[in-house]
Design an enzyme around this catalytic site. Structure first.
Site, short mmCIF file in Angstrom:
data_model
loop_
_atom_site.label_atom_id
_atom_site.label_comp_id
_atom_site.label_asym_id
_atom_site.label_seq_id
_atom_site.Cartn_x
_atom_site.Cartn_y
_atom_site.Cartn_z
N GLY A 64 0.78 -1.23 0.00
CA GLY A 64 0.00 0.00 0.00
C GLY A 64 0.81 1.28 0.00
CB SER A 65 -0.50 4.62 0.82
OG SER A 65 -0.05 5.95 0.95
CB THR A 66 4.67 6.39 0.60
OG1 THR A 66 3.84 7.45 0.15
CG2 THR A 66 5.30 5.68 -0.58
N GLY A 68 1.78 4.82 4.90
CA GLY A 68 1.86 3.78 5.92
C GLY A 68 2.99 3.99 6.92
#
Length: 144
Positions: A64-66, A68
């Site tokens: 998923g997304s950075t 995170g």
């Protein structure tokens, strides 16, 4: 009991001891974990409804997304983070999150954690020297 000590690769330095919580599913800290409570809220995740707070969290890798990385930092600031992390192979999002949150993290163990560990085992993660050690197997009568 012969101690089990597995060498790995240091990602984030520090030492911590805690109870193992295992997932074979990757984790996206953005959207999958409540940053206030540490409870996994992703409905189809194997840890759905469980808290990662204070655990040694074992999972294959992040997803998923950075963002995170910053959710991991928020978990730490809220007192809801795992005490340590063990990955099969860490990717940059989880690595950065662990480093900025000062959560010890080791990956690429010489033997798969899925073969060596189970939920409830107590381990020490030494992110400074790059190893984990089984302190107390689940159900063991060893006195602390």
């Amino acid at each position: 009991m012969v101690p089990i000590k597995l060498k790995g690769r240091t990602i984030s330095r520090g030492c911590a001891e805690g109870e193992i919580l295992i997932s074979r599913d990757p984790i996206s800290f953005l959207g999958s974990v409540d940053p206030k409570t540490g409870i996994v809220v992703e409905e189809k995740h194997s840890l759905a409804g469980k808290s990662i707070k204070g655990k040694v969290l074992v999972f294959p890798h992040g997803k998923g997304s950075t963002v995170g990385s910053y959710v991991m930092y928020q978990l730490k600031k809220n007192g809801a983070a795992p005490v340590a992390i063990i990955n099969l192979e860490t990717e940059p999002i989880v690595a950065v999150g662990a480093i900025i949150s000062e959560i010890p993290l080791v990956d690429m163990l010489e033997k798969s954690p899925y073969e060596s560990l189970k939920d409830g085992d107590v381990v020490q993660v030494n992110g400074s020297e790059g190893y984990i050690e089984l302190i107390k197997p689940k159900g063991s009568k060893i006195e602390e």
